[in-house]
Design an enzyme around this catalytic site. Structure first.
Site, short mmCIF file in Angstrom:
data_model
loop_
_atom_site.label_atom_id
_atom_site.label_comp_id
_atom_site.label_asym_id
_atom_site.label_seq_id
_atom_site.Cartn_x
_atom_site.Cartn_y
_atom_site.Cartn_z
N CYS A 1 0.75 -0.73 0.46
CA CYS A 1 0.01 0.03 -0.11
C CYS A 1 0.77 1.04 -0.28
CB CYS A 1 -0.77 0.07 1.28
SG CYS A 1 -1.70 -1.94 1.40
N GLY B 1 2.85 -3.18 3.85
CA GLY B 1 3.85 -3.87 3.83
C GLY B 1 3.32 -5.86 3.95
N GLU B 2 3.50 -6.12 4.40
CA GLU B 2 3.75 -7.95 4.12
C GLU B 2 5.01 -8.21 5.94
OE1 GLU B 2 1.64 -8.80 3.06
OE2 GLU B 2 0.82 -8.04 1.61
N ASP C 1 -2.80 -8.86 8.46
CA ASP C 1 -1.37 -9.04 8.97
C ASP C 1 -1.80 -7.10 9.68
OD1 ASP C 1 -1.61 -7.90 6.45
OD2 ASP C 1 1.22 -8.25 6.59
N SER D 1 11.64 -11.84 -5.90
CA SER D 1 12.52 -11.33 -7.15
C SER D 1 13.74 -11.96 -6.25
CB SER D 1 12.62 -9.93 -7.10
OG SER D 1 13.55 -9.67 -7.10
N GLY D 2 14.93 -12.50 -6.54
CA GLY D 2 15.99 -12.25 -5.98
C GLY D 2 16.76 -11.17 -5.83
#
Length: 616
Positions: free
Chosen positions: A2, A79-80, A103, A380-381
């Site tokens: 967000c 975020g997460e 969360d 993503s790496g």
């Protein structure tokens, strides 16, 4: 994922300023296209734009916590938190009751239970602002590695804050001014922690908590890298890295929306994609979706250069076949990367000149735009090179021994030098060498020490530290701005703080035990990958080799020079610009010349579009 915005002002009642908060919040609609909200207290205004990932119906924000009909706190969050389910169970055992599955509510209730010590319990990528109604106090908090951004501008009696500078610049109390220190940040490939480029603007440092109350503003570093003795042997270290990676990826493939993986065919992205495929299969889900990017005719016409030794395409195909991925290759036309509308979109997303890496900004934008058409979340790496020691400068003795940032040494620095077209007098006034010396000394001075450590390990710890606290931040910023500009959440498993802490304290002889880059990562995951990728040498994100792109940049610069009102002209060396424009395309180092072109063009667009007052 967000976007958030808001402000606190203890000198006035802000409840009547809904238009101001609305203007600020609407600048974040790209980060949160699904929903928006605002909340007011007498001295606090919190805004939010939502990209729905977990609990699509229940996680609306700003979110408040009440008791006996009285509001206790309000949270606007982005975020997460990947361990939110464990935290939720612990909070429920302590008597907390939840209205949602999000969360966000776990973070809010966690604050009510543990106060600001909550941050030590969170595992994830996040940035949030929490207003404690009882204390009349604001907390601004950013995740340990700085995956998610958060900025603030102090007021005489409060603060303005937002996920990106544009949200803060929308507040009438914030000027659009850039001084000499801000211009130095723009012109050099160095990111000073907490510096927001615009005068008076600060960025919450990774792992930092900023508290704003009636007594003023204070800061606390709740997490930073520490030096600890590594007691595990090599086999145990390799096994621990594997266990951590499996746990990390299993947590990060949780989403209530379509999820994919960004795949380049390199070791880092292949590991993440393979682990995601394994994790999804164990849950009875899959196949994993994967996405790669290439330029038209690049696969057939690729030419080795000093940075990239191989094309990505064959290795991508090997990994896709190996794990059975549902793959899509996204092909980009090089000429499109110079399109003025696309470059304007990149500038709006970044709020800064998109100079270094040049065409990578618009190509990433297009890649993420295409991925967003099929997935809302992507893995993503990013940051594996900083964590495990993957860049060539970790193995270049000149770079290792140089008393400056290793990516700016002669072996690689020409690719990050965007100052070639600027007036020598301006460069002398800005004292860029002095700026670099001070910035480097600050970074080295922060590096934690371990008593009894060998000289080599001490130096390689410094190399790791400057990469993890300075260089990776530029990559995370690029990834965040380009992905969130199109409403795509990109997760970065290699930024999990447990993995970063563990590998940071692993001796260099273990990190490079087989004489190659990223030895630990390769050893820990070789069984998941085709042999071609296990043996592949590091190759960066692809950049176009089409001379038409450089020609388009030159044409744009010629137009800037012909316009006497171009704001960048007083900063440029007219003779050097004329020399470059008269030189045939490809006659000199294309990447070097392109860096100067990109910087001049980007700075001109930025100064003009953002109506910036340059005070140098």
């Amino acid at each position: 994922m967000c976007g958030l915005a808001g402000w606190v002002d203890f000198a006035r009642d802000v409840t009547g300023q809904r238009d101001v908060l609305s203007d600020m919040t609407e600048t974040m609609i790209c980060r949160g296209p699904d929903a928006g909200g605002m909340w007011f207290d007498q001295h606090a205004a919190l805004g939010h734009r939502r990209l729905s990932i977990i609990d699509l119906d229940g996680g609306r924000q700003p979110m408040t916590a009440e008791e006996d009909g009285r509001e206790l706190a309000c949270l606007t969050y982005t975020g997460e938190v990947y361990n939110f389910e464990e935290l939720r169970r612990e909070l429920e055992s302590r008597g907390h009751r939840f209205r949602t599955r999000s969360d966000t509510e776990v973070v809010l209730r966690g604050y009510l239970e543990w106060g600001e010590d909550l941050v030590s319990r969170l595992n994830g990528m996040y940035a949030f602002a929490l207003w404690d109604v009882r204390k009349q106090e604001l907390l601004l908090i950013r995740d340990r590695m700085g995956v998610k951004p958060l900025f603030y501008f102090p007021l005489p009696e409060g603060v303005v804050f937002g996920s990106e500078p544009k949200a803060i610049l929308a507040h009438p109390a914030v000027p659009r001014r850039v001084d000499a220190s801000g211009l130095r940040e723009v012109l050099e490939m160095v990111k000073t922690p907490e510096h927001g480029v615009f005068a008076g603007l600060h960025e919450v440092r990774p792992g930092q908590l900023v508290r704003v109350g009636r007594q003023g503003l204070s800061k606390r570093q709740y997490w930073s890298l520490e030096a600890r003795e590594h007691t595990d042997d090599l086999d145990t270290t390799v096994g621990t890295v594997r266990e951590l990676l499996e746990d990390i990826v299993s947590r990060q493939i949780v989403a209530d929306v379509p999820l994919g993986s960004l795949l380049s065919g390199g070791l880092d992205s292949s590991v993440i994609t393979a682990l995601a495929a394994k994790g999804l299969s164990a849950r009875g889900e899959g196949p994993v979706r994967s996405f790669s990017v290439d330029f038209a005719d690049h696969g057939a016409g690729f030419v080795e250069d000093p940075v990239r030794g191989t094309s990505d395409a064959p290795f991508v195909r090997d990994l896709v076949k190996h794990v059975g991925a549902d793959h899509r290759e996204i092909i980009i036309d090089s000429k499109e990367l110079a399109d003025p509308q696309l470059r304007a979109s990149v500038l709006r997303a970044l709020d800064l000149p998109p100079a270094y890496w040049g065409d990578m900004w618009p190509s990433l934008y297009r890649l993420f735009q295409a991925v967003r058409g099929e997935s809302t979340v992507a893995l993503s790496g990013e940051s594996a090179d900083e964590v495990f020691g993957g860049y060539r400068w970790f193995f270049d003795q000149e770079a290792v021994q140089a008393q400056t940032f290793p990516w700016l040494t002669s072996a690689t620095g020409k690719y990050f030098d965007g100052k070639s077209l600027f007036d020598p007098g301006l460069m002398q006034k800005l004292d860029m060498p002095g700026f670099l010396r001070d910035s480097y000394a600050q970074a080295i001075g922060e590096t934690p020490r371990l008593v009894g450590e060998s000289a080599q390990n001490r130096r390689m710890r410094e190399m790791s530290y400057v990469n993890l606290t300075r260089f990776v931040q530029t990559l995370l910023d690029r990834k965040d701005r380009m992905s969130m500009a199109v409403g795509l959440e990109v997760r970065v498993p290699f930024c999990d703080h447990r993995l970063v802490e563990y590998v940071f304290n692993t001796p260099w002889e273990m990190k490079s035990f087989d004489g190659r880059e990223k030895s630990l990562l390769r050893a820990a995951t070789a069984d998941l990958l085709p042999q071609s990728i296990v043996e592949r040498v590091k190759s960066p994100y692809p950049t176009t080799q089409d001379p038409a792109y450089e020609q388009a940049l030159r044409d744009s610069l010629a137009a800037v020079v012909d316009d006497s009102g171009s704001p960048v002209l007083p900063l440029l060396d007219a003779a050097e610009v004329k020399r470059l424009l008269a030189t045939p395309v490809g006659a000199m180092s294309a990447q070097y010349e392109r860096s100067g072109l990109e910087m001049a063009l980007g700075l001109n667009s930025w100064l003009s579009s953002y109506d910036i007052t340059l005070d140098i």
